[in-house]
Design a protein around this motif. Structure first.
Motif, PDB file in Angstrom:
ATOM      1  N   ASN A 166       0.818  -1.212   0.000  1.00 16.90           N
ATOM      2  CA  ASN A 166       0.000   0.000   0.000  1.00 16.90           C
ATOM      3  C   ASN A 166       0.853   1.264   0.000  1.00 16.90           C
TER       4      ASN A 166
ATOM      5  N   GLU B 275       0.580   4.229  -2.700  1.00 14.34           N
ATOM      6  CA  GLU B 275       0.332   5.639  -2.418  1.00 14.34           C
ATOM      7  C   GLU B 275       1.375   6.531  -3.064  1.00 14.34           C
TER       8      GLU B 275
ATOM      9  N   GLN C 115       0.590   6.800  -6.712  1.00 15.57           N
ATOM     10  CA  GLN C 115      -0.602   7.610  -6.959  1.00 15.57           C
ATOM     11  C   GLN C 115      -0.244   9.086  -7.076  1.00 15.57           C
ATOM     12  N   ILE C 116       0.678   9.540  -6.229  1.00 12.63           N
ATOM     13  CA  ILE C 116       1.114  10.948  -6.261  1.00 12.63           C
ATOM     14  C   ILE C 116       1.608  11.292  -7.668  1.00 12.63           C
TER      15      ILE C 116
ATOM     16  N   GLY D  57      -0.938   2.929  -9.402  1.00  9.83           N
ATOM     17  CA  GLY D  57      -0.983   2.933  -7.946  1.00  9.83           C
ATOM     18  C   GLY D  57      -1.933   1.858  -7.436  1.00  9.83           C
ATOM     19  N   MET D  58      -2.567   1.171  -8.390  1.00  8.31           N
ATOM     20  CA  MET D  58      -3.480   0.081  -8.033  1.00  8.31           C
ATOM     21  C   MET D  58      -2.686  -1.076  -7.429  1.00  8.31           C
TER      22      MET D  58
ATOM     23  N   PRO E  91      -6.753   4.131  -6.535  1.00  4.27           N
ATOM     24  CA  PRO E  91      -5.562   4.741  -5.935  1.00  4.27           C
ATOM     25  C   PRO E  91      -5.851   6.138  -5.381  1.00  4.27           C
ATOM     26  N   ASP E  92      -6.704   6.900  -6.050  1.00  5.08           N
ATOM     27  CA  ASP E  92      -7.119   8.196  -5.512  1.00  5.08           C
ATOM     28  C   ASP E  92      -7.842   7.999  -4.188  1.00  5.08           C
TER      29      ASP E  92
ATOM     30  N   ARG F  91      -7.291   5.685  -1.976  1.00  6.89           N
ATOM     31  CA  ARG F  91      -6.326   5.413  -0.912  1.00  6.89           C
ATOM     32  C   ARG F  91      -5.662   6.705  -0.448  1.00  6.89           C
ATOM     33  N   HIS F  92      -5.324   7.565  -1.399  1.00  9.43           N
ATOM     34  CA  HIS F  92      -4.755   8.874  -1.078  1.00  9.43           C
ATOM     35  C   HIS F  92      -5.727   9.660  -0.198  1.00  9.43           C
TER      36      HIS F  92
END
Lengths: 250, 296
Positions: free
Chosen positions: A110, A114, A117-118, A151-152, B83-84, B86-87
């Motif tokens: 995870n 994350e 994802q950024i 980011g998945m 993913p968004d 989770r952020h």
């Protein structure tokens, strides 16, 4: 065509709500050579097909040990995988230093999710062009996570990423119900068979191009390469192929 | 609607001549493809339910939870780009933790909704970021226990700002939904994702504003609504994920938890039965095509 307007950066949505830069990063994963991961109730196995640029060059590393209890297999940009695996090593060491325990795999998966994802939400960055299979054994048992550039992160029973990996996934789906109770040897056999199904016609698995990572049953994560994989290849595909691959090396 | 090619939709935070931000609208499109998520505010708690499409047999069943706990009494379910999500949840946890650090008490659901609404809105202000491809349903149980204004440290002012009225209860169940624009409202029942339209019309039938639905009823209705919303994508398999939060003397003792397996399966069995019954009705009244394409 008109798609080109929306694919310049990862901070632009297309009218359909897609982010093309992230999807293109997903394509980079498909360019990488195939890797397979499977877990049973006791063990976790990663198997990878290594590629060499030319006859005289070495083979690109595909399986990276991170901590004593887990490792990752990569498909896509190796330098991005190096950044992420260094980060994972740091985080794993931090966990051991501050809490005196091995890192949970869901937690590390995870965290890189994350981080990735950024890179899909801020201008001036690009998504990571690499997919990872994160596999090992923590205090909750064996785990396998698939990481994608978006980011998945998903926990899997078995999976495969990289070029022609659909063939491997078809094999895995077909044999899915055998994995849970499989022994270490059976699990390796399945992983190599799945890997083999993804090979192009003129290729086969040899001691040079195959690497296998195994952990479980109380043993630490171990990466098998070179001559160490030849007994695995032999037991998976019969003596004939095993000997053949030995000849290549001698 | 003809936004494409006008040039006003290529960058975030840009107003079009009629005052719209197209990038935010496109972000909402990402949400429309996600699995259906709902939240129901009952009289003694809040229920969340999520339709989790099974994309591959190789995904581990029961793993990959999509409903998250933020503080012990608050849950979030997201639909859209995961993913968004989770952020977003990570930020919500930071907000809840910093509130606790400052005020020595759990963050009220309304305050968290406000802060997360502001956070999402900030991602519509700059061309250097993109909006969240996400609609999130946020809910929780705020304790009704009387606390001194500044918690354990001392007592606060007796009158004026921060002063409290004797015997006044502030807590209870709360539910909010936050959109990619940062817009949020409080809800009795909220739905988002692909099947939101049928889910919404089912929620409306429940007359939630009358406040007489119990948490257990809420769980059963939530399961049924997810099954109804799934009817449009029947060909795909899905997993039902449910969580709830009740009052201190309810089944979860004020905490946000996964709905126990036995209760979830009971609710699922009921839902399946209802759906099969409806299917029979449909065959009788065929031709009454629903106007599903009216969105946008």
């Amino acid at each position: 065509m008109f798609r080109n307007n929306y694919d310049n950066d990862s901070v632009t949505f297309s009218p359909q709500g897609r982010i093309f830069q992230v999807e293109y990063a997903g394509e980079a994963v498909k360019q990488g050579s195939v890797v397979v991961g499977i877990v049973s109730k006791t063990h976790a196995v990663l198997a990878a097909l290594k590629r060499n640029a030319e006859e005289l060059s070495s083979y690109q590393k595909k399986v990276i040990p991170i901590d004593t209890h887990y490792g990752v297999a990569l498909a896509g940009l190796a330098s991005d995988a190096r950044v992420l695996s260094n980060f994972m090593r740091q985080e794993s060491l931090r966990e051991r230093l501050t809490y005196g325990r091995p890192m949970n795999l869901s937690e590390i998966a995870n965290r890189i999710g994350e981080r990735a994802q950024i890179n899909t939400q801020q201008y001036g960055r690009r998504p990571y062009g690499v997919g990872l299979l994160i596999s090992g054994v923590d205090r909750n048992g064996p785990h396998l996570f698939e990481f994608q550039p978006s980011g998945m992160v998903n926990e899997m029973l078995a999976t495969s990423i990289g070029a022609r990996s659909q063939m491997a996934r078809t094999y895995l789906e077909k044999n899915l119900d055998q994995f849970a109770d499989a022994t270490k040897e059976e699990l390796i056999k399945h992983a190599l068979s799945a890997l083999k199904d993804s090979l192009s016609q003129d290729k086969e698995l040899t001691v040079d191009n195959t690497s296998v990572g195994v952990v479980g049953g109380g043993d630490l994560f171990k990466l098998y390469e070179g001559q160490e994989v030849s007994p695995m290849l032999a037991s998976a595909f019969g003596e004939g192929e095993g000997e053949e691959s030995m000849e290549v090396d001698t | 609607m003809t936004s494409i090619g006008t040039g006003y939709d290529l960058s975030n935070s840009v107003f079009s001549p009629d005052g719209r931000n197209f990038q935010v609208e496109y972000a909402m499109k990402a949400v429309e493809n996600g699995g259906t998520a709902i939240g129901i505010r009952c009289k003694d708690g809040v229920v969340f339910a999520m339709e989790k499409l099974v994309v591959s047999k190789l995904v581990k069943p029961g793993a990959n939870k999509k409903i998250s706990t933020v503080d012990k009494n608050i849950g979030i379910v997201c639909s859209g780009l995961m993913p968004d999500g989770r952020h977003f949840v990570s930020r919500a946890r930071d907000e809840a933790a910093s509130w606790r650090g400052l005020y020595k008490a759990p963050i009220p659901t309304s305050a968290l909704a406000n802060r997360m609404g502001s956070y999402v809105q900030a991602y519509t202000l700059y061309s250097s970021v993109r909006p969240f491809g996400l609609t999130s349903i946020l809910g929780g149980w705020d304790s009704e226990a009387e606390l001194p204004v500044d918690g354990q440290v001392g007592s606060g002012p007796k009158v004026g700002a921060g002063g409290k009225k004797e015997g006044q209860k502030r807590g209870g169940p709360f539910l909010y939904m936050i959109e990619p624009s940062g817009l949020y409202w409080g809800y009795y029942g909220a739905a988002t994702g692909k099947g939101r339209q049928s889910a919404k019309s089912e929620l409306e039938k429940l007359n939630l504003s009358e406040g007489d639905i119990t948490l257990e009823q809420g769980v059963k209705e939530a399961a049924r609504i997810i099954y109804v919303a799934h009817e449009d994508s029947k060909d795909k398999d899905f997993e039902l994920e449910m969580s709830w939060v009740s009052s201190l003397d309810g089944p979860t003792k004020g905490r946000h938890e996964e709905v126990p397996k036995a209760l979830r399966e009971e609710a699922e069995a009921l839902a399946k039965k209802v759906i099969e019954g409806e299917d029979d009705d449909d065959e009788e009244a065929e031709g009454g095509a629903t106007g599903d394409q009216m969105e946008e």
